[in-house]
Write an enzyme that holds these catalytic residues in place. Structure first.
Site, PDB file in Angstrom:
ATOM      1  N   ARG A  57      31.350  39.062  39.988  1.00  0.00           N
ATOM      2  CA  ARG A  57      30.199  39.678  40.363  1.00  0.00           C
ATOM      3  C   ARG A  57      28.887  39.404  39.661  1.00  0.00           C
ATOM      4  O   ARG A  57      27.800  39.036  39.547  1.00  0.00           O
ATOM      5  CB  ARG A  57      30.146  41.401  40.579  1.00  0.00           C
ATOM      6  CG  ARG A  57      30.556  41.638  41.870  1.00  0.00           C
ATOM      7  CD  ARG A  57      31.272  43.132  41.957  1.00  0.00           C
ATOM      8  NE  ARG A  57      32.606  42.790  40.981  1.00  0.00           N
ATOM      9  CZ  ARG A  57      33.723  42.206  41.604  1.00  0.00           C
ATOM     10  NH1 ARG A  57      33.798  41.941  42.899  1.00  0.00           N
ATOM     11  NH2 ARG A  57      34.908  42.086  40.664  1.00  0.00           N
ATOM     12  N   THR A  58      29.446  39.933  38.041  1.00  0.00           N
ATOM     13  CA  THR A  58      28.167  39.591  37.360  1.00  0.00           C
ATOM     14  C   THR A  58      27.541  37.948  37.183  1.00  0.00           C
ATOM     15  O   THR A  58      26.479  37.806  36.850  1.00  0.00           O
ATOM     16  CB  THR A  58      28.610  40.114  35.675  1.00  0.00           C
ATOM     17  OG1 THR A  58      29.069  41.548  35.983  1.00  0.00           O
ATOM     18  CG2 THR A  58      27.356  40.059  34.626  1.00  0.00           C
ATOM     19  N   LYS A  86      38.010  24.591  20.401  1.00  0.00           N
ATOM     20  CA  LYS A  86      38.255  23.669  19.403  1.00  0.00           C
ATOM     21  C   LYS A  86      37.655  24.187  17.971  1.00  0.00           C
ATOM     22  O   LYS A  86      37.737  23.215  17.166  1.00  0.00           O
ATOM     23  CB  LYS A  86      37.462  22.313  19.630  1.00  0.00           C
ATOM     24  CG  LYS A  86      37.872  21.589  20.956  1.00  0.00           C
ATOM     25  CD  LYS A  86      36.874  20.280  21.496  1.00  0.00           C
ATOM     26  CE  LYS A  86      37.426  19.906  22.773  1.00  0.00           C
ATOM     27  NZ  LYS A  86      36.530  19.018  23.089  1.00  0.00           N
ATOM     28  N   ARG A 107      28.499  36.286  28.422  1.00  0.00           N
ATOM     29  CA  ARG A 107      29.797  37.300  28.226  1.00  0.00           C
ATOM     30  C   ARG A 107      30.685  36.694  27.284  1.00  0.00           C
ATOM     31  O   ARG A 107      31.066  35.354  27.155  1.00  0.00           O
ATOM     32  CB  ARG A 107      30.446  37.528  29.638  1.00  0.00           C
ATOM     33  CG  ARG A 107      31.622  38.421  29.560  1.00  0.00           C
ATOM     34  CD  ARG A 107      32.267  38.903  30.998  1.00  0.00           C
ATOM     35  NE  ARG A 107      31.120  39.804  31.433  1.00  0.00           N
ATOM     36  CZ  ARG A 107      31.424  40.498  32.655  1.00  0.00           C
ATOM     37  NH1 ARG A 107      32.766  40.372  33.248  1.00  0.00           N
ATOM     38  NH2 ARG A 107      30.667  41.482  33.151  1.00  0.00           N
ATOM     39  N   HIS A 135      27.021  46.586  28.396  1.00  0.00           N
ATOM     40  CA  HIS A 135      26.747  45.698  29.361  1.00  0.00           C
ATOM     41  C   HIS A 135      25.434  46.059  30.188  1.00  0.00           C
ATOM     42  O   HIS A 135      25.506  46.912  30.871  1.00  0.00           O
ATOM     43  CB  HIS A 135      28.007  45.873  30.487  1.00  0.00           C
ATOM     44  CG  HIS A 135      27.864  45.017  31.529  1.00  0.00           C
ATOM     45  ND1 HIS A 135      26.860  44.060  31.905  1.00  0.00           N
ATOM     46  CD2 HIS A 135      28.965  44.541  32.342  1.00  0.00           C
ATOM     47  CE1 HIS A 135      27.299  43.329  32.795  1.00  0.00           C
ATOM     48  NE2 HIS A 135      28.535  43.732  33.270  1.00  0.00           N
TER      49      HIS A 135
END
Length: 338
Positions: A57-58, A86, A107, A135
């Site tokens: 969703r986000t 890496k 995120r 959030h």
């Protein structure tokens, strides 16, 4: 605050007038989100959507919001497919990718990581969730939803009665929402969780210092009996060391239509940041609530698009230009309302 060119990292950045500004702009975005009109105000602009932790969703909501303003989206999903696997530092990643973008949404599973990334970025960064920390855009869309739901009942956010239910230790959505509610007056907050998954004490104290009434309990029926909002959350399995540990708490606080009818007031609004865990052993919000008109979880998700459009418009300083770059929609779309 001056939104232009700013990072959006934490609810702590905002005062109440900032929130009202965001919501006023979000209201103005509704015709575009509902496909009544099209705007190309961000034509040529690029959003770097960097999601190093699973999201549906986000990630898509941020991308859709940017596309609806006319911009383009480039995505990176998963640490394992990025240069971070890496050994590249967040600093180097930020310096490089900010050269490819006009704004970045990120995120990351580690608390504080997005703020660290933003320090090295050459463009504005929006926090899409950093570990169990915050959030902010979810809290904004949650409050926007609360405001709209309460307005339809002739109420405001001041004096709100809300129960937050479930994993309050690792649930970053409720952390940010609590901080946001501190900007309002006379809020009654009931925190319902296993003792081991309680809301962090610092956030509880922040609520109380803001003059709010806070009750901490493990009893679900009494907690949802006299509230305007029942805000449920899932067990954040990804924050536990093992699935078995998460299973100890899964399904502890279930809400279904029978429980709702027995204990809730008739107009109690049900919210959830999604995804809800519909597996039988969890099922924190039963599917039999889907026909309940007070189930606001899908209205909540829809509201995320206009709120994120507002953030982009404010940060990129195009609020006053959106309508100048607009035209009517020429295709069929069932989202449109007469």
């Amino acid at each position: 605050m001056n939104f232009t060119g700013s990072h959006i990292l934490s609810i702590q950045q905002f005062d109440r007038s900032d929130i009202e500004r965001i919501f006023t702009v979000a209201d103005a975005m509704a015709p575009y989100a509902l496909r009544r009109r099209v705007t190309r105000v961000l034509e040529g602009a690029i959003l770097g959507n960097m999601f190093f932790e699973p999201s549906t969703r986000t990630r898509i909501s941020f991308g859709s919001a940017f596309n609806l303003l006319g911009g383009e989206v480039r995505e990176t999903t998963g640490i394992e497919t990025s240069a971070l696997a890496k050994g590249e530092s967040l600093y180097d990643t930020a310096r490089v990718l900010s050269g490819f973008s006009d704004v970045i949404c990120m995120r990351h599973p580690q608390s504080g990581s997005v703020a660290e990334f933003a320090e090295a970025s050459r463009v504005p960064v929006l926090n899409g969730g950093d570990g169990a920390n915050e959030h902010p855009s979810q809290a904004l869309l949650d409050l926007y939803t609360i405001r709209k739901e309460m307005e339809s009942r002739g109420r405001g956010v001041d004096g709100l009665r809300i129960a937050m239910i479930g994993d309050l230790k690792y649930g970053r959505t409720v952390h940010s929402l609590c901080k946001l509610l501190c900007l309002y007056q006379g809020v009654h907050v009931t925190l319902v969780s296993p003792r081991e998954l309680a809301m962090p004490e610092a956030i509880v104290e922040q609520l109380r210092e803001s003059g709010h009434s806070v009750t901490v309990t493990e009893d679900l029926p009494s907690s949802i009996a006299s509230v305007d909002i029942a805000y449920s959350t899932r067990i954040q399995e990804e924050r536990f060391d093992t699935k078995e540990e998460a299973d100890l708490y899964r399904g502890r606080f279930r809400l279904n239509q029978a429980i709702y009818t027995q204990y809730c007031e008739p107009n109690t609004v049900i919210m959830h940041p999604l995804p809800r865990d519909s597996r039988q052993e969890a099922n924190e919000l039963d599917n039999d609530l889907n026909q309940n008109p007070n189930l606001a979880i899908f209205r909540q998700a829809d509201n995320g698009v206009v709120v994120r459009m507002a953030l982009f418009a404010l940060v990129l300083d195009v609020v006053d230009q959106v309508d100048q770059h607009a035209r009517e929609v020429n295709w069929f779309n069932s989202l449109r309302r007469p």
